[in-house]
Write an enzyme that holds these catalytic residues in place. Structure first.
Site, PDB file in Angstrom:
ATOM      1  N   ILE A  97       0.931  -1.272  -0.029  1.00 18.01           N
ATOM      2  CA  ILE A  97      -0.001  -0.013   0.000  1.00 18.01           C
ATOM      3  C   ILE A  97       0.901   1.321  -0.047  1.00 18.01           C
ATOM      4  CG2 ILE A  97      -2.123  -0.740   0.716  1.00 18.01           C
ATOM      5  CD1 ILE A  97      -1.475  -0.371   3.660  1.00 18.01           C
ATOM      6  N   HIS A  98       1.571   1.406  -1.200  1.00 22.55           N
ATOM      7  CA  HIS A  98       2.558   2.477  -1.501  1.00 22.55           C
ATOM      8  C   HIS A  98       2.106   3.751  -0.850  1.00 22.55           C
ATOM      9  CE1 HIS A  98       4.942  -0.116  -4.168  1.00 22.55           C
ATOM     10  NE2 HIS A  98       3.765  -0.202  -4.653  1.00 22.55           N
ATOM     11  N   ASP A  99       1.180   4.497  -1.203  1.00 24.85           N
ATOM     12  CA  ASP A  99       0.481   5.639  -0.860  1.00 24.85           C
ATOM     13  C   ASP A  99       0.327   5.752   0.773  1.00 24.85           C
ATOM     14  OD1 ASP A  99       1.013   6.381  -3.558  1.00 24.85           O
ATOM     15  OD2 ASP A  99      -1.351   5.916  -4.008  1.00 24.85           O
TER      16      ASP A  99
END
Length: 314
Positions: free
Chosen positions: A240-242
């Site tokens: 969940i990069h962001d």
């Protein structure tokens, strides 16, 4: 309390990031702006509105921004990763928001929010940097009202869009270079080098889904993304990069940063969109001292995952 604007292209990891901001008492989410990216602008804007509706946030103004890069066409979006609508084809399962988009564009909304804010504002750009480049180029007077930019993008060790480039930077390298290299706003870059370390597994997602109806709805959007990462990671889980970047925006210092100059390749060859961090000692660079930004490369990974789990479990 952190006053926060999110500039976003939802996107499943963007969905987690927006949810995190809505669920965190330490942050006052004062605006959301949208940009092309994972899917087209109409989809990213609709997704942002519906994600805010899931959290009952009718109060947060939303404005649509750039639908294309500054210079070259955007040849590819991430439908194979995020689904045709950006949310695994399930955007329609989220509630409609009664309050639609603001009667202005993304840059104008950011200018107004910055001008009206009694204190500096953190901006978290978690999509292509086109809106942010336009903001800083056309309205330099607002820079003093920006506490810092916390940007998800780039990869010092490689990319996910190409071998060299991460998707957000690759989507508009010219805008990224303007923001990361040419401007002077305090900036924290959260690259793939950091976010990949913070991947979560199936058990983490199952625990989150069991915590409440909003969290269950959020995890329910991940089907296409989870399938992609099952191949990319070789196990059940996702990145969940962001949300990792927004976690740093909410809790400064959660990620450990190193100051360094960064360059963005804007050529037309195989390195287009590559983010190059100069980790050499200042004494050996043998050039005029370039601007340095803070690049997040390490963290207490258990602390990051626990922070995300705790905040999103609502």
């Amino acid at each position: 309390m952190t006053r926060l604007i999110i500039d976003t292209d939802p996107g499943i990891d963007d969905a987690f990031a927006i949810a995190l901001a809505c669920a965190s008492p330490e942050v006052e989410l004062i605006g959301v702006t949208t940009v092309f990216g994972n899917v087209g602008l109409a989809h990213t804007t609709r997704n942002a509105l519906r994600l805010l509706a899931l959290y009952g946030r009718e109060d947060v103004p939303v404005a649509a921004g750039a639908d294309r890069p500054l210079v070259h066409p955007h040849a590819h979006r991430s439908r194979h990763v995020h689904g045709e609508d950006g949310l695994s084809g399930l955007s329609g399962s989220l509630p409609e928001r009664r309050t639609g988009v603001a009667g202005t564009d993304a840059v104008s909304l950011m200018v107004r929010l910055l001008d009206e804010s009694p204190e500096p504002v953190t901006i978290a750009p978690i999509g292509p940097l086109t809106n942010i480049a336009l903001l800083l180029a056309a309205h330099p007077s607002v820079q003093s009202k920006i506490e810092r930019l916390v940007i998800m993008g780039g990869g010092l060790s490689g990319g996910n869009m190409t071998a060299a480039a991460e998707f957000n930077i690759w989507s508009d390298p010219e805008a990224a270079r303007r923001v990361l290299v040419e401007e002077s706003v305090p900036t924290t870059l959260v690259p793939m080098d950091m976010t990949m370390q913070c991947s979560v597994d199936g058990a983490w997602l199952d625990q989150l889904a069991a915590s409440g109806p909003r969290a269950a709805a959020l995890v329910g959007l991940t089907a296409t993304y989870r399938t992609h990462y099952r191949s990319a990671l070789g196990r059940d889980g996702l990145v969940i990069h962001d949300a990792v970047a927004v976690a740093e925006a909410i809790r400064p210092g959660l990620l450990h940063t190193t100051a360094m100059p960064v360059e963005v390749d804007c050529g037309q060859g195989p390195a287009r969109g590559m983010t190059i961090g100069d980790r050499r000692a200042v004494e050996v660079r043998m050039q005029d001292t370039p601007r340095e930004i803070d690049v997040a490369l390490t963290a207490d990974l258990d602390e990051v995952r626990q922070f995300l789990q705790t905040r999103l479990s609502t």
